[in-house]
Motif scaffolding. Structure first.
Motif, PDB file in Angstrom:
ATOM      1  N   THR A   1     -19.196 -13.537   4.476  1.00 45.63           N
ATOM      2  CA  THR A   1     -19.303 -14.620   5.694  1.00 45.63           C
ATOM      3  C   THR A   1     -18.047 -15.587   5.357  1.00 45.63           C
ATOM      4  O   THR A   1     -17.190 -16.312   6.035  1.00 45.63           O
ATOM      5  N   PHE A   2     -17.573 -15.787   4.240  1.00 47.34           N
ATOM      6  CA  PHE A   2     -16.931 -17.315   3.894  1.00 47.34           C
ATOM      7  C   PHE A   2     -15.160 -16.268   4.255  1.00 47.34           C
ATOM      8  O   PHE A   2     -14.313 -16.895   5.248  1.00 47.34           O
ATOM      9  N   PHE A   3     -15.024 -15.288   3.518  1.00 51.97           N
ATOM     10  CA  PHE A   3     -13.646 -14.711   3.936  1.00 51.97           C
ATOM     11  C   PHE A   3     -13.237 -13.820   5.185  1.00 51.97           C
ATOM     12  O   PHE A   3     -12.669 -13.555   5.521  1.00 51.97           O
ATOM     13  N   MET A   4     -14.199 -13.766   5.621  1.00 54.71           N
ATOM     14  CA  MET A   4     -14.438 -13.088   7.330  1.00 54.71           C
ATOM     15  C   MET A   4     -13.920 -14.445   7.538  1.00 54.71           C
ATOM     16  O   MET A   4     -13.275 -14.083   9.584  1.00 54.71           O
ATOM     17  N   GLN A   5     -14.485 -15.841   7.697  1.00 50.72           N
ATOM     18  CA  GLN A   5     -14.219 -16.493   8.929  1.00 50.72           C
ATOM     19  C   GLN A   5     -12.490 -17.222   8.577  1.00 50.72           C
ATOM     20  O   GLN A   5     -11.505 -17.542   9.230  1.00 50.72           O
ATOM     21  N   HIS A   6     -12.448 -16.857   7.063  1.00 54.99           N
ATOM     22  CA  HIS A   6     -10.528 -17.113   6.881  1.00 54.99           C
ATOM     23  C   HIS A   6     -10.091 -15.536   7.019  1.00 54.99           C
ATOM     24  O   HIS A   6      -8.454 -16.338   6.058  1.00 54.99           O
ATOM     25  N   TRP A   7     -10.080 -15.104   7.274  1.00 51.88           N
ATOM     26  CA  TRP A   7      -9.498 -13.797   6.249  1.00 51.88           C
ATOM     27  C   TRP A   7      -8.156 -13.489   7.442  1.00 51.88           C
ATOM     28  O   TRP A   7      -7.149 -13.320   6.420  1.00 51.88           O
ATOM     29  N   GLU A   8      -7.554 -14.504   8.329  1.00 50.92           N
ATOM     30  CA  GLU A   8      -6.452 -14.682   9.015  1.00 50.92           C
ATOM     31  C   GLU A   8      -5.475 -14.812   8.023  1.00 50.92           C
ATOM     32  O   GLU A   8      -3.801 -14.682   8.341  1.00 50.92           O
ATOM     33  N   GLU A   9      -5.468 -16.128   7.508  1.00 52.13           N
ATOM     34  CA  GLU A   9      -5.006 -16.996   6.340  1.00 52.13           C
ATOM     35  C   GLU A   9      -4.430 -16.166   5.081  1.00 52.13           C
ATOM     36  O   GLU A   9      -3.291 -16.298   4.930  1.00 52.13           O
ATOM     37  N   GLY A  10      -4.753 -14.895   5.022  1.00 58.65           N
ATOM     38  CA  GLY A  10      -4.064 -14.488   4.060  1.00 58.65           C
ATOM     39  C   GLY A  10      -4.509 -14.478   2.853  1.00 58.65           C
ATOM     40  O   GLY A  10      -5.605 -15.954   2.258  1.00 58.65           O
ATOM     41  N   PRO A  11      -4.034 -13.708   1.552  1.00 57.10           N
ATOM     42  CA  PRO A  11      -4.854 -14.005  -0.028  1.00 57.10           C
ATOM     43  C   PRO A  11      -4.450 -15.545  -0.855  1.00 57.10           C
ATOM     44  O   PRO A  11      -5.603 -15.724  -0.889  1.00 57.10           O
ATOM     45  N   TRP A  12      -3.288 -15.906  -0.003  1.00 55.52           N
ATOM     46  CA  TRP A  12      -3.156 -17.091  -1.444  1.00 55.52           C
ATOM     47  C   TRP A  12      -4.182 -18.372  -0.156  1.00 55.52           C
ATOM     48  O   TRP A  12      -4.605 -18.653  -1.457  1.00 55.52           O
ATOM     49  N   ARG A  13      -4.557 -18.350   0.709  1.00 51.32           N
ATOM     50  CA  ARG A  13      -4.794 -19.939   1.482  1.00 51.32           C
ATOM     51  C   ARG A  13      -6.732 -19.267   0.833  1.00 51.32           C
ATOM     52  O   ARG A  13      -7.330 -20.099   0.696  1.00 51.32           O
ATOM     53  N   ASN A  14      -6.454 -18.176   0.821  1.00 48.70           N
ATOM     54  CA  ASN A  14      -8.403 -17.760   0.825  1.00 48.70           C
ATOM     55  C   ASN A  14      -8.443 -17.962  -1.135  1.00 48.70           C
ATOM     56  O   ASN A  14      -9.625 -18.478  -0.780  1.00 48.70           O
ATOM     57  N   GLY A  15      -7.695 -17.228  -1.389  1.00 49.44           N
ATOM     58  CA  GLY A  15      -7.815 -18.350  -2.841  1.00 49.44           C
ATOM     59  C   GLY A  15      -7.828 -19.495  -3.705  1.00 49.44           C
ATOM     60  O   GLY A  15      -8.753 -20.310  -3.781  1.00 49.44           O
TER      61      GLY A  15
END
Length: 245
Positions: free
Chosen positions: A163-177
């Motif tokens: 759920t966490f990643f799906m909410q912010h997926w479009e921000e890309g791996p760096w910002r998700n990290g």
């Protein structure tokens, strides 16, 4: 990508634990410190923060963070890796790098706090608390934080990485990290600071704390750990503060 990114991640975790083992002060040096006092370390010129330097403490806390916190994020890393198979531009290394940057920032702050507490005479050369009041205070803060709404909010995200990643997926791996690291920091900063009570270079404490934080983030098991752990920490505070153990 194959499995090389996972080999690199696990290799990095093992390397961090190995480095901590090599850096840990042997028992005979700790005993000598207790016998000869602060003058022993001034003469030896090794492990005091003044001699080792602030950079060395940042490195030590960075290794601790990598060794202890990366294992707690493995379910989230695995979830991201599964999602990334069908999506371009989702570099796993960028996710891990963003996560570790947050903990490097924490390491700088923790090292600065250690320096201040050492100069105030509240910590030994090993980063262990020599003040019952400080130890009890850290236990109370960590215990109360276990009941906070902020920690619960952070834990809910760590326990549901999909759920966490799906909410912010479009921000890309760096910002998700970065986001994942910030959430993880929100979960664990107070428990990490208990290293001043258990011993900054105490491998037994680090291993136990890592297991607790790993279990606390598991969706089914974690909810049975958080509040009981808080009660245990609060109950331990007066015992430690009064010198009963």
């Amino acid at each position: 990508m194959g499995g090389w990114h996972w080999l690199a991640l696990f290799g990095g975790i093992l390397a961090a634990w190995l480095a901590l083992y090599l850096m840990a002060a042997p028992a005979d040096l700790r005993e000598a410190s207790a016998i000869y006092g602060a003058g022993f370390w001034r003469d030896l010129c090794t492990l005091t923060p003044d001699a080792a330097g602030f950079v060395r403490m940042v490195l030590m806390w960075g290794l601790m963070s990598a060794a202890m916190m990366a294992p707690t994020a493995l379910p989230a890393f695995a979830t991201y890796d599964d999602l990334a198979h069908s999506t371009p531009d989702t570099r796993f290394s960028h996710l891990v790098a963003g996560y570790l940057v947050v903990w490097i920032g924490f390491s700088v702050l923790a090292a600065a706090l250690q320096m201040v507490l050492f100069r105030a005479g509240l910590l030994s050369a090993f980063g262990d608390s020599v003040s019952r009041t400080l130890s009890a205070g850290l236990l109370i803060v960590a215990g109360l934080y276990q009941f906070s709404a902020f920690k619960e909010a952070c834990l809910s995200k760590c326990r549901r990485p999909l759920t966490f990643f799906m909410q912010h997926w479009e921000e890309g791996p760096w910002r998700n990290g970065l986001r994942l690291g910030a959430v993880c920091l929100g979960c664990c900063w107070a428990l990490m600071l208990l290293a001043f009570v258990g011993g900054v270079m105490n491998l037994a404490f680090m291993g136990l704390a890592t297991l607790i934080m790993v279990f606390e983030k598991l969706p089914d098991l974690g909810r049975y750990i958080t509040r009981p752990l808080g009660m245990l920490l609060i109950a331990a505070a007066p015992v430690v503060g009064l010198g009963l153990i």
